[in-house]
Write a protein that holds these residues in place. Structure first.
Motif, PDB file in Angstrom:
ATOM      1  N   GLN A 104     -10.421 -17.065  57.138  1.00 56.47           N
ATOM      2  CA  GLN A 104     -11.076 -16.383  56.130  1.00 56.47           C
ATOM      3  C   GLN A 104     -10.263 -14.843  56.615  1.00 56.47           C
ATOM      4  O   GLN A 104     -10.772 -14.300  58.303  1.00 56.47           O
ATOM      5  CB  GLN A 104     -11.967 -15.323  56.096  1.00 56.47           C
ATOM      6  N   GLN A 105      -9.568 -14.123  56.557  1.00 51.84           N
ATOM      7  CA  GLN A 105      -9.658 -12.559  57.280  1.00 51.84           C
ATOM      8  C   GLN A 105     -10.787 -12.025  57.214  1.00 51.84           C
ATOM      9  O   GLN A 105     -10.899 -10.982  56.164  1.00 51.84           O
ATOM     10  CB  GLN A 105      -8.229 -11.600  56.563  1.00 51.84           C
ATOM     11  N   VAL A 106     -10.631 -10.856  58.385  1.00 55.75           N
ATOM     12  CA  VAL A 106     -11.818 -10.133  59.070  1.00 55.75           C
ATOM     13  C   VAL A 106     -11.587  -8.864  58.983  1.00 55.75           C
ATOM     14  O   VAL A 106     -12.275  -8.054  59.347  1.00 55.75           O
ATOM     15  CB  VAL A 106     -13.029 -10.376  59.844  1.00 55.75           C
ATOM     16  N   LYS A 138     -10.450  -1.337  67.626  1.00 62.38           N
ATOM     17  CA  LYS A 138     -11.662  -1.746  65.641  1.00 62.38           C
ATOM     18  C   LYS A 138     -12.180  -2.096  65.523  1.00 62.38           C
ATOM     19  O   LYS A 138     -12.889  -3.595  66.561  1.00 62.38           O
ATOM     20  CB  LYS A 138     -10.696  -1.644  64.544  1.00 62.38           C
ATOM     21  N   PHE A 139     -13.663  -2.012  65.027  1.00 65.67           N
ATOM     22  CA  PHE A 139     -15.090  -2.733  64.771  1.00 65.67           C
ATOM     23  C   PHE A 139     -14.964  -3.254  63.219  1.00 65.67           C
ATOM     24  O   PHE A 139     -14.963  -2.392  62.277  1.00 65.67           O
ATOM     25  CB  PHE A 139     -16.242  -1.945  65.121  1.00 65.67           C
ATOM     26  N   TRP A 140     -15.416  -4.187  63.401  1.00 66.45           N
ATOM     27  CA  TRP A 140     -15.289  -4.870  62.153  1.00 66.45           C
ATOM     28  C   TRP A 140     -16.808  -5.355  61.403  1.00 66.45           C
ATOM     29  O   TRP A 140     -17.529  -6.823  62.210  1.00 66.45           O
ATOM     30  CB  TRP A 140     -14.412  -6.100  61.740  1.00 66.45           C
ATOM     31  N   PRO A 145     -15.498  -8.403  54.196  1.00 64.85           N
ATOM     32  CA  PRO A 145     -15.855  -8.248  55.520  1.00 64.85           C
ATOM     33  C   PRO A 145     -15.378  -6.970  55.617  1.00 64.85           C
ATOM     34  O   PRO A 145     -14.883  -6.425  54.356  1.00 64.85           O
ATOM     35  CB  PRO A 145     -15.180  -8.834  56.563  1.00 64.85           C
ATOM     36  N   LYS A 146     -15.085  -5.504  56.222  1.00 71.61           N
ATOM     37  CA  LYS A 146     -14.370  -4.550  56.491  1.00 71.61           C
ATOM     38  C   LYS A 146     -15.126  -3.486  57.923  1.00 71.61           C
ATOM     39  O   LYS A 146     -15.738  -4.365  58.900  1.00 71.61           O
ATOM     40  CB  LYS A 146     -16.409  -3.310  55.395  1.00 71.61           C
ATOM     41  N   MET A 147     -14.079  -2.400  57.915  1.00 76.69           N
ATOM     42  CA  MET A 147     -13.784  -1.666  59.189  1.00 76.69           C
ATOM     43  C   MET A 147     -15.315  -1.248  59.298  1.00 76.69           C
ATOM     44  O   MET A 147     -15.558  -0.019  58.178  1.00 76.69           O
ATOM     45  CB  MET A 147     -12.613  -1.456  59.679  1.00 76.69           C
ATOM     46  N   VAL A 148     -15.864  -0.942  60.338  1.00 84.01           N
ATOM     47  CA  VAL A 148     -16.993   0.215  59.983  1.00 84.01           C
ATOM     48  C   VAL A 148     -16.636   1.014  61.186  1.00 84.01           C
ATOM     49  O   VAL A 148     -17.213   2.479  61.503  1.00 84.01           O
ATOM     50  CB  VAL A 148     -18.038  -1.067  61.049  1.00 84.01           C
TER      51      VAL A 148
END
Length: 348
Positions: A104-106, A138-140, A145-148
């Motif tokens: 799964q892409q995160v 980058k933090f995910w 999933p999403k960038m935070v």
């Protein structure tokens, strides 16, 4: 040959993992729970093996394989040992479930992802941090999933290491940006490495009080975040051939999880064990017939995995000479090799 390499491809007599990748290994990572290991490669695969050991006897069983759309540059494990994170030249980060064999892409960057690490934050939950050639970190959130969170860095990311809450990110302009992952909104510190040439590897101390940096010039710097009278930052030379006046890249470093000593591995095909506290080399091993690209201890520290293959340190012209020389070896590490020893004068 690289350096003073032995004519044998396996001069230290270590056990080789079965069915290795067909191209250079870019990343190796051990499960935090058991003796399972994954390797990402330029052949676009991530492979997983179970390693069985009894004393000096080591065997391996191939367990799973995932094929990506581009070369895989980095890997890390989910903390329960059931999933693997990977990133690569397709600019995307994935979470590979070993049970279902689904990915799964995160996350995603504007350029290749060459660093990835999972950590569990007491406040933010399950996060993965990615470093890229697009000069960002980058933090995910793994669950969404999403960038935070995203940080613009001063140059391309060359390497990264995380030992929560310490995160050290080295960039190609010889700087290291340090983050406290309990408060990742702002960098904790930016360090000039004081090395002459580009950084190739970084590894955080197990007590999180600092990190080591390795460069392409055959030099390592031991950097304390808060130096004291007894703990001062210093540098030393390694992976060199004095007879030919050659210096080789320090491609990989890793700290032993129990003893706090560390391994360096280089373009000369050699790996060495070091003690930063007593400032000495603990053991020197024979050179392999090709560069060592990665080296990592397992979670108990009794096994070291290292990958042998071409690292492009001699340019494209040497590719054909080394393209079939891809191996992953497992070296048992008894305390006699890796445990700290009494201090001596000077770094040896």
């Amino acid at each position: 040959m690289f350096g003073s390499s032995s004519s044998s491809g396996n001069p230290n007599g270590d056990s080789e993992l079965v069915t290795p990748p067909s191209e250079t290994v870019s990343s190796v990572a051990w499960s935090p729970k058991a003796n399972f290991i994954v390797a990402g490669s330029w052949d676009k695969t991530v492979r997983c093996w179970e390693v069985q050991s009894s004393g000096s006897n080591v065997n391996s069983v191939a367990k799973a394989q995932h094929t990506a759309q581009a070369p895989v540059l980095c890997t890390d494990w989910y903390d329960d040992g059931s999933k693997v994170f990977l990133g690569g030249c397709d600019k995307k980060a994935f979470l590979w479930d070993l049970g279902s064999n689904q990915a799964q892409q995160v996350g995603e960057h504007q350029s290749g992802i060459n660093c990835i690490s999972f950590f569990r934050s007491p406040t933010a939950g399950e996060l993965v941090v990615t470093g890229s050639w697009d000069k960002t970190l980058k933090f995910w959130d793994v669950r969404q999933p999403k960038m935070v969170l995203s940080h613009n860095l001063s140059d391309k990311v060359s390497c990264m290491d995380v030992k929560y809450p310490l995160c050290a990110v080295a960039t190609e302009n010889k700087k290291v940006t340090v983050f406290n992952l309990e408060q990742p909104q702002n960098p904790f510190k930016e360090v000039e490495t004081q090395l002459k040439l580009q950084t190739r590897s970084v590894s955080c101390f197990i007590d999180k009080s600092g990190f080591t940096i390795g460069s392409i010039e055959g030099r390592v710097r031991v950097e304390y975040l808060n130096p004291t009278s007894t703990q001062q930052s210093f540098a030393f030379k390694c992976h060199r051939d004095s007879t030919k006046n050659l210096a080789y890249a320090v491609n990989s470093m890793a700290f032993h999880p129990t003893h706090g000593t560390f391994v360096t591995a280089g373009s000369d095909g050699a790996f060495h064990f070091w003690d930063k506290d007593s400032k000495q080399r603990l053991k020197q091993f024979k050179n392999c017939s090709a560069p060592i690209t990665c080296a990592r201890f397992n979670h108990t520290g009794d096994l070291l995995a290292y990958s042998v293959g071409y690292d492009w340190s001699k340019g494209a012209g040497s590719y054909n000479e080394y393209k079939s020389n891809n191996h992953i070896y497992i070296h048992p590490t008894p305390e006699s090799e890796i445990k700290s020893k009494p201090k001596k004068k000077g770094f040896r």
